[in-house]
Motif scaffolding. Sequence first.
Motif, PDB file in Angstrom:
ATOM      1  N   ILE A 141       0.971  -1.091   0.032  1.00 12.06           N
ATOM      2  CA  ILE A 141      -0.053   0.007   0.111  1.00 12.06           C
ATOM      3  C   ILE A 141       1.010   1.231  -0.098  1.00 12.06           C
ATOM      4  O   ILE A 141       1.769   1.236   0.859  1.00 12.06           O
ATOM      5  CB  ILE A 141      -0.864   0.087   1.158  1.00 12.06           C
ATOM      6  N   GLY A 142       0.635   2.028  -1.092  1.00  9.74           N
ATOM      7  CA  GLY A 142       1.497   3.373  -1.050  1.00  9.74           C
ATOM      8  C   GLY A 142       1.537   4.229   0.236  1.00  9.74           C
ATOM      9  O   GLY A 142       0.494   4.272   0.845  1.00  9.74           O
ATOM     10  N   SER A 143       2.750   4.440   0.576  1.00  7.88           N
ATOM     11  CA  SER A 143       3.004   5.561   1.736  1.00  7.88           C
ATOM     12  C   SER A 143       2.421   4.695   3.150  1.00  7.88           C
ATOM     13  O   SER A 143       1.855   5.494   3.952  1.00  7.88           O
ATOM     14  CB  SER A 143       2.252   6.844   1.689  1.00  7.88           C
ATOM     15  N   HIS A 144       2.369   3.451   2.926  1.00 10.06           N
ATOM     16  CA  HIS A 144       2.187   2.940   4.457  1.00 10.06           C
ATOM     17  C   HIS A 144       3.089   1.674   4.551  1.00 10.06           C
ATOM     18  O   HIS A 144       3.778   1.221   3.350  1.00 10.06           O
ATOM     19  CB  HIS A 144       0.746   2.042   4.279  1.00 10.06           C
TER      20      HIS A 144
ATOM     21  N   TYR B 147      -4.687   6.216  -1.783  1.00 10.18           N
ATOM     22  CA  TYR B 147      -3.748   5.271  -1.825  1.00 10.18           C
ATOM     23  C   TYR B 147      -3.632   4.244  -2.768  1.00 10.18           C
ATOM     24  O   TYR B 147      -4.312   3.490  -2.631  1.00 10.18           O
ATOM     25  CB  TYR B 147      -3.226   4.971  -0.284  1.00 10.18           C
TER      26      TYR B 147
ATOM     27  N   LYS C 276       6.640  10.060   4.234  1.00 13.56           N
ATOM     28  CA  LYS C 276       5.617  10.377   3.019  1.00 13.56           C
ATOM     29  C   LYS C 276       4.053  10.368   3.948  1.00 13.56           C
ATOM     30  O   LYS C 276       3.872   9.758   4.692  1.00 13.56           O
ATOM     31  CB  LYS C 276       5.486   9.433   2.178  1.00 13.56           C
ATOM     32  N   HIS C 277       3.394  11.623   3.543  1.00 15.54           N
ATOM     33  CA  HIS C 277       2.281  11.753   4.721  1.00 15.54           C
ATOM     34  C   HIS C 277       2.665  11.665   6.002  1.00 15.54           C
ATOM     35  O   HIS C 277       1.852  11.205   6.989  1.00 15.54           O
ATOM     36  CB  HIS C 277       1.199  10.811   4.019  1.00 15.54           C
TER      37      HIS C 277
ATOM     38  N   ARG D 155       4.618   9.528   7.339  1.00 22.23           N
ATOM     39  CA  ARG D 155       4.749   8.390   7.933  1.00 22.23           C
ATOM     40  C   ARG D 155       6.295   8.076   7.544  1.00 22.23           C
ATOM     41  O   ARG D 155       6.855   8.199   6.645  1.00 22.23           O
ATOM     42  CB  ARG D 155       3.905   7.392   6.890  1.00 22.23           C
TER      43      ARG D 155
ATOM     44  N   MET E  35       8.557   5.862   6.583  1.00 21.91           N
ATOM     45  CA  MET E  35       8.384   4.687   5.654  1.00 21.91           C
ATOM     46  C   MET E  35       9.707   4.038   5.963  1.00 21.91           C
ATOM     47  O   MET E  35      10.816   4.464   6.180  1.00 21.91           O
ATOM     48  CB  MET E  35       8.332   5.156   4.299  1.00 21.91           C
TER      49      MET E  35
ATOM     50  N   TRP F 168      10.328   0.991   4.149  1.00 18.29           N
ATOM     51  CA  TRP F 168      10.493   0.062   2.947  1.00 18.29           C
ATOM     52  C   TRP F 168      10.350   0.702   1.612  1.00 18.29           C
ATOM     53  O   TRP F 168       9.761   2.114   1.599  1.00 18.29           O
ATOM     54  CB  TRP F 168       9.608  -1.315   2.808  1.00 18.29           C
TER      55      TRP F 168
ATOM     56  N   ASN G 277       6.717   2.533  -4.458  1.00 19.92           N
ATOM     57  CA  ASN G 277       5.370   2.435  -3.713  1.00 19.92           C
ATOM     58  C   ASN G 277       5.149   4.004  -3.044  1.00 19.92           C
ATOM     59  O   ASN G 277       4.013   4.216  -2.970  1.00 19.92           O
ATOM     60  CB  ASN G 277       5.924   1.580  -2.617  1.00 19.92           C
ATOM     61  N   SER G 278       6.131   4.644  -2.729  1.00 22.35           N
ATOM     62  CA  SER G 278       5.801   5.889  -2.383  1.00 22.35           C
ATOM     63  C   SER G 278       6.380   7.278  -3.021  1.00 22.35           C
ATOM     64  O   SER G 278       6.473   8.354  -2.503  1.00 22.35           O
ATOM     65  CB  SER G 278       6.388   6.066  -0.739  1.00 22.35           C
TER      66      SER G 278
ATOM     67  N   GLU H  50       1.752  10.012  -5.802  1.00 23.53           N
ATOM     68  CA  GLU H  50       1.753   9.047  -4.912  1.00 23.53           C
ATOM     69  C   GLU H  50       2.530   7.704  -5.131  1.00 23.53           C
ATOM     70  O   GLU H  50       2.904   6.918  -4.216  1.00 23.53           O
ATOM     71  CB  GLU H  50       0.267   8.554  -4.620  1.00 23.53           C
TER      72      GLU H  50
END
Lengths: 659, 659
Positions: free
Chosen positions: A607-610, A634, B125-126, B128, B130, B132, B158-159, B182
């Motif tokens: 999941i993007g940015s998670h 996301y 990112k956002h 978070r 991150m 990974w 991903n991000s 994103e």
Amino acid sequence: MRLREALSRRAEWASTLSIMAAVGALACQPGGAPGAPSVGGGLAQLMQERELTESDVMAALKTYTPTGKLDEYYLFASGGHSGQVLVIGLPSMRLLKVIGVFTPEPWQGYGYGGDSGALFDAGEKHGRKMRWGDTHHPALSETGGDYDGEYLFINDKNSARIAVIDLRDFETTQIVTSSLIENDHGGTFVTPNTEYVIEGPQYPAPLGGGYADIADYAEKYRGAVILWRFNRETGKIEPDKSFAIELPPYMQDLSDAGKLASDGWIFLNSFNTERATGGTAEGKPPLESGASQNDMDYMHIINWRRAEEMVAEGKTKQIGGLPVIPLDAAAGDCLWFVGEPKSPHGLDVTPDGKELVVAGKLDTHATVYSFEKIKGLIDAKKFVGNDDYGVPILPFEESIRGQAELGLGPLHTQYDGAGNAYTSLFIESKVVKWSVKDLKVLEKIPVHYNVGHIVAAEGDTVSPDGRFLVSLNKWAIDRFMKVGPLLPQNFQLIDIGDGSETMQLLYDMPIGIGEPHYAQIVKADKLNPKEVFEPIGYNPRTRAKDPNAATSGEERIERRPDGVHVWMTAVRSRFTPDLIRVKEGDTVHLHVTNVEQAKDATHGFGIGSHNVNLSLEPGEHENVTFVADDPGVYPFYCTEFCSALHLEMAGYLLVEPNE
Amino acid sequence: MRLREALSRRAEWASTLSIMAAVGALACQPGGAPGAPSVGGGLAQLMQERELTESDVMAALKTYTPTGKLDEYYLFASGGHSGQVLVIGLPSMRLLKVIGVFTPEPWQGYGYGGDSGALFDAGEKHGRKMRWGDTHHPALSETGGDYDGEYLFINDKNSARIAVIDLRDFETTQIVTSSLIENDHGGTFVTPNTEYVIEGPQYPAPLGGGYADIADYAEKYRGAVILWRFNRETGKIEPDKSFAIELPPYMQDLSDAGKLASDGWIFLNSFNTERATGGTAEGKPPLESGASQNDMDYMHIINWRRAEEMVAEGKTKQIGGLPVIPLDAAAGDCLWFVGEPKSPHGLDVTPDGKELVVAGKLDTHATVYSFEKIKGLIDAKKFVGNDDYGVPILPFEESIRGQAELGLGPLHTQYDGAGNAYTSLFIESKVVKWSVKDLKVLEKIPVHYNVGHIVAAEGDTVSPDGRFLVSLNKWAIDRFMKVGPLLPQNFQLIDIGDGSETMQLLYDMPIGIGEPHYAQIVKADKLNPKEVFEPIGYNPRTRAKDPNAATSGEERIERRPDGVHVWMTAVRSRFTPDLIRVKEGDTVHLHVTNVEQAKDATHGFGIGSHNVNLSLEPGEHENVTFVADDPGVYPFYCTEFCSALHLEMAGYLLVEPNE
């Protein structure tokens, strides 16, 4: 064995034509075809262009494993402070896999939102969510002292933890720890039928945690060896059936379990019987000299079957969640010492279990102890005294059969099936082959450089294979192309044959992904790993079909009191559902099942940015829970290239803001 | 080139004697020595025992690299969702190092308490943290369209982040991101003098973050390509000199920069011009079919020098911290489209920059576009219409030179120096070699299995080398010993010679540590990495001597208003100081310097039960700050086996409780 005759010839390039002449002679035998000079020209030119010697050619052909052909052995190596385990094929020396153990690894979806989180939680130490480890000594499960290919155990030196890896699927299935000790080293190793997985300590501290000033080191700091009970049926260590033995504040080091003649016993080295505590900034000598004053340290000799009885007899106190046999009770009942010269490091029981080889870092000898003599001295209560903690000390000279003068900095010993021992010489950067029976050096081979452990094929079992030995060298310096100041280690594969011929260096394998300490080598046919997870919906952490497994056609999203639940399937090349609509602040529970059963049809789920990424192997199920705390859009997608339309395997997590 | 003649002979074992006969014939030439049958017997027996064919022998000898001899090329591969970069030596196909980029890696001390923490913070990112990434497309820095061996760039799909790796020390030195997009995919790639590092998007979302319902996809979701300005002197991307161009909500995909004839331009593929959004659980078709309806998607043609001018002219709006050229301004000024059949994936500019090869996943052709034609059409404003967002569309037939019928599932194309192209065929599991000039297939070679990208030596430059091509296969299935349901990928090394001979498969390399997407191969002599850090006290994150570097003899502990500062040195085999006494709740600032300058004399620094582990290469300095919130006794020690007395390189962190 004619095959080996070639190898003993260490011809350099200058004499390389001899190999060609020889091969040519062969071609004149029945069945030989007439010349085809262009082919031979190709081989000769290739040898010349690439500056390959005759010996190089033989080494290449002994290790090269063509496409589709399989290696013969698995080598399982610790990753050191990478926290992982490396799986390498022999003789090709190819890294087949890195198994996530103590450190999160997103490619495997290990520690990134899925059910593996519970493993990490179980490995918390002092309430800290540890996210690395320092793996040292892998131990394969044994039956009758032989590897059985079922499980692999590995310790984390840094935080004193033990992990279990199930070799059916190469997944870490358990991490155990206690607050008894702060640090481990001598372990893991197993008893001959894997009754126990043993964790020996290294740097002493107050048992069970807590503070004591370093000035109280001798009185309040302790070591302890933990015998973790293993249940082969469940594949789990059972902490409630495990126990420990308190040890003096020496620094216990490498260890081994008795087998055959010495089954029922374990042996731990120690150093720093001086109980030095450093103090370099306070005018005291550093530990490296403070701990190197005594000519002898103590081998710890433990009768674990007697210790089991003592636990049953209630001769324990509860510390750090484990029943612990106190030092004063253990001394002379299940614990004895014998001297070991000097700053001992490796301790390796011979395949027949009758003898123990100890090498001292600052000694030039290997000392060969006789278990029969040790047992006789214990039975006869023949001691030269006690240490400061009341542990009886056996007479050194009467405990040993003899010593072999090996060279500088001997560390670890392995065995072949022909009565030879192989010992690493750190300072000399060599492996020495010697006769255990005769205590005589047979041969030395240089390694590059600074060898720590060595490992031979099935070398820790009651029936070593010989054939291959790997030297785990710490320094590489000039062996490989430059990759910056942090160099790889160097695993060197050595042909030891059946023990009757000269050793030949076959292959240099850089390890640029950790610093392995020890390894074990097991025959490939002893393992029988799964290729897919069955039944569909299998959860490798719980070892069963997950109650939340999703089924094709029955995927759904439900809002429940505890949040939004999503039962999702993955199949080439879509997720169902692929749109997840939630509100800001919702707790989201994803239950994702890869419903495929084709080998290698793995899907990722990121999941993007998670910090969420799963690796869903065929049939695998994972559960993820997170809070959707940030409104936005996301993308999620399959992170594993699964098909031609893999990029289209994507969807959106839509987090609608609260107004 | 006689060497290759041998290789075109694909003799199986049945005919293996021909190689021996041939070599024998050679031995009769001047200089040949008389027979030595035992050696030849060894070779023949070895071939028979290990079932090696003549072709296997040649492959082994073309790849085997004896101890101490160096490889010829570096291959830098993304690690996919491992988040890292892999460094592999060719032709030996040995993994030399894994570079920590987006995922913490404790062996390197990366993301475990030291100065690398700031890199991760910059990659938030956002909000978070991150831990990974999903690395996809590594790009080596270029000068004049040729690799210069100075830097490597890599994206996190991903991000949507970009990292910079300095090839002087193989360390990640920068992570940049913006909230503009994103997710990314088409990138990184660089302009011919590395003026810009380019990040193309993949899955559209509202620009700058924020929420919009999926029903508003066409109106409110967007892509954007970011041109990150790179400063070669500082080795840093300069976000304040970077900009972006808004793009329609198609899914932009692989991309390439123009060079020589097409310098000043960049080209991005796209798919899903249908703007399908899935909805599998809502009765809509999955994206894989929704996005595969159109026969043509759009190549995005961008004049980046004109875009630079538009930024200077202020034709931008600020979104997500970057000046963005709005889509309506870009359309027809710096942005044009041309059709691409069907579901295009790979886009690769030819070495001379004159043509572009595009392969469609659902097409059987490679389409060869002429930059001269494209430029002519743009200059003549000859369009067939606009897309829904007002971007002019060039006539397809007038933009191309022709098409080559290649096979099923063509993806990515590489080049040699002889005018040949090599394209991966995913569905066929083959690599096809074809003539760019003649648009004709020359040869196909099977690969095992499901090839994604392929990469040739210096294959993305203005002067490809030929010689080696690596096929990055996604599935391995039966190629290696079983390691559970999660299989490695398979990198297959293929000898492509000078382009005039048959391709030969040389080596299978399992990748069990990530899922590489793309790679680049650069000549070894273009890199000149450091072997130690100079001067002593060098901090690789700040690229300078650290103001808190510790000096031997001047180590100290000071209590200051912001906490307890410790200036510590590491040298074989001690830390000074080795006892750190603090009070519960103290903030501890460690400043640790490895004062050694010997190559490979790396020290680790790990603290028990703390997420702190450093890798201190010779000369390196690191700073660590943490709160000592839990009273107790924590051993710290050197986690890298540095010397015979390495285990004695240890000390204690003593956290005294508050009473």
